[in-house]
Design a protein around this motif. Structure first.
Motif, PDB file in Angstrom:
ATOM      1  N   ASP A   7       2.301   1.884  -3.303  1.00  6.87           N
ATOM      2  CA  ASP A   7       1.294   1.866  -4.368  1.00  6.87           C
ATOM      3  C   ASP A   7       1.594   0.765  -5.383  1.00  6.87           C
ATOM      4  OD1 ASP A   7      -1.067   2.639  -5.530  1.00  6.87           O
ATOM      5  OD2 ASP A   7      -0.173   4.225  -6.756  1.00  6.87           O
ATOM      6  N   TRP A  23      -9.579  -1.332   0.456  1.00  6.57           N
ATOM      7  CA  TRP A  23      -8.177  -0.948   0.574  1.00  6.57           C
ATOM      8  C   TRP A  23      -7.390  -1.298  -0.683  1.00  6.57           C
ATOM      9  CZ3 TRP A  23      -4.036  -4.184   0.023  1.00  6.57           C
ATOM     10  CH2 TRP A  23      -4.232  -5.561   0.164  1.00  6.57           C
ATOM     11  N   ARG A  68      -5.914   4.026   3.113  1.00 10.74           N
ATOM     12  CA  ARG A  68      -5.972   2.629   2.671  1.00 10.74           C
ATOM     13  C   ARG A  68      -5.562   1.671   3.786  1.00 10.74           C
ATOM     14  NH1 ARG A  68      -2.713   1.773  -2.669  1.00 10.74           N
ATOM     15  NH2 ARG A  68      -3.713  -0.285  -2.522  1.00 10.74           N
ATOM     16  N   THR A  86      -6.570   2.416  -4.992  1.00 12.04           N
ATOM     17  CA  THR A  86      -5.824   3.628  -4.668  1.00 12.04           C
ATOM     18  C   THR A  86      -6.782   4.760  -4.338  1.00 12.04           C
ATOM     19  OG1 THR A  86      -3.998   3.000  -6.105  1.00 12.04           O
ATOM     20  CG2 THR A  86      -4.178   5.333  -5.547  1.00 12.04           C
ATOM     21  N   VAL A  87      -6.463   5.488  -3.259  1.00 13.74           N
ATOM     22  CA  VAL A  87      -7.242   6.660  -2.874  1.00 13.74           C
ATOM     23  C   VAL A  87      -6.534   7.892  -3.404  1.00 13.74           C
ATOM     24  CG1 VAL A  87      -8.152   8.007  -0.957  1.00 13.74           C
ATOM     25  CG2 VAL A  87      -8.086   5.504  -0.803  1.00 13.74           C
ATOM     26  N   ILE A 108       0.830  -1.204   0.000  1.00 15.01           N
ATOM     27  CA  ILE A 108       0.000   0.000   0.000  1.00 15.01           C
ATOM     28  C   ILE A 108       0.865   1.255   0.000  1.00 15.01           C
ATOM     29  CG2 ILE A 108      -1.582   1.357   1.426  1.00 15.01           C
ATOM     30  CD1 ILE A 108      -2.836  -1.344   2.303  1.00 15.01           C
ATOM     31  N   TYR A 147      -7.650  -1.404   5.351  1.00  9.75           N
ATOM     32  CA  TYR A 147      -7.085  -2.741   5.507  1.00  9.75           C
ATOM     33  C   TYR A 147      -7.268  -3.231   6.940  1.00  9.75           C
ATOM     34  CZ  TYR A 147      -3.642  -6.389   6.283  1.00  9.75           C
ATOM     35  OH  TYR A 147      -3.037  -7.563   6.665  1.00  9.75           O
TER      36      TYR A 147
END
Length: 227
Positions: free
Chosen positions: A52, A220, A209, A223-224, A49, A213
């Motif tokens: 990315d 999650w 994210r 991608t935010v 995460i 999770y």
């Protein structure tokens, strides 16, 4: 004197961990807080995460003669990362171990235990607390491929920013011709966006994210985007 009517925050054992990608310069790194009872699977997903990455490739941790990974097809001969916790290894400050990802190109990340600490129980973990630079493109050929792409694209990214500055600063008014030039620059931006923003580290979307999770929310995986 402590007011016993006010609930005190319960603390639990934890670790401050620094993860550094090897053979990439300038250095790309992330710093995390984890509970001691977090598993190696939690650390694996935190790394994915925070950089990315997609988790599309095999991985493992290498430490103390053990190979640890989240159970997947073709890596059943490793210890399960979902069963082993950080506390199982009784880490000391300064100890290091290795995380490897994508065995075609071998991204290697050095994990260092920076601190043994206590963390508030009423928060989410893993949590990213610091870092530097955007994560590298995972399928670009590993560290050497990334460095070559970086050297190539940064020339164009820097020129794009200079051209845009000149375009806007030298314009007296917004004409139709200027709008067309800005639109062309906007199209170029979408192609160069990653390289233009390569020095930026954005902690907020990472922790959004990570909280998803920790809450067991499958969102999650996505991608935010945060401006």
């Amino acid at each position: 004197m402590t007011d016993k009517t006010i609930p005190q925050t319960q603390m639990v054992p934890g670790y401050q961990i620094r993860a550094r990608i090897l053979d990439v310069y300038p250095i790309i790194w992330r710093r995390f807080l984890l509970r001691a009872d977090n598993t190696f699977a939690d650390l694996h997903y935190a790394l994915q995460i925070a950089l990315d990455w997609s988790d599309d490739f095999l991985h493992h941790f290498k430490l103390r003669g053990k190979t640890i990974s989240v159970p997947r097809m073709f890596n059943e001969y490793t210890h399960s990362a979902t069963k082993l916790t950080l506390a199982d290894f009784n880490f000391k400050e300064g100890q290091r171990f290795l995380y490897e990802y994508n065995f075609y190109v071998f991204w290697q990340i050095e994990i260092r235990i920076e601190k043994l600490c206590s963390v508030p129980v009423n928060s989410f973990y893993p949590k990213c607390i610091d870092g530097k630079r955007a994560g590298p493109i995972e399928d670009c050929g590993g560290p050497s491929g990334f460095m070559q792409l970086r050297d190539h694209h940064l020339v164009y990214a820097n020129q794009w920013m200079l051209d845009l500055c000149h375009l806007l600063l030298e314009a007296d008014e917004m004409t139709e011709e200027l709008r067309e030039e800005i639109d062309a620059k906007r199209n170029e931006y979408h192609q160069l966006k990653y390289w233009i923003n390569i020095e930026r580290f954005k902690r907020r979307p990472i922790n959004q994210r990570l909280k998803l999770y920790a809450d067991g929310n499958d969102e999650w995986h996505h991608t935010v985007e945060v401006g």
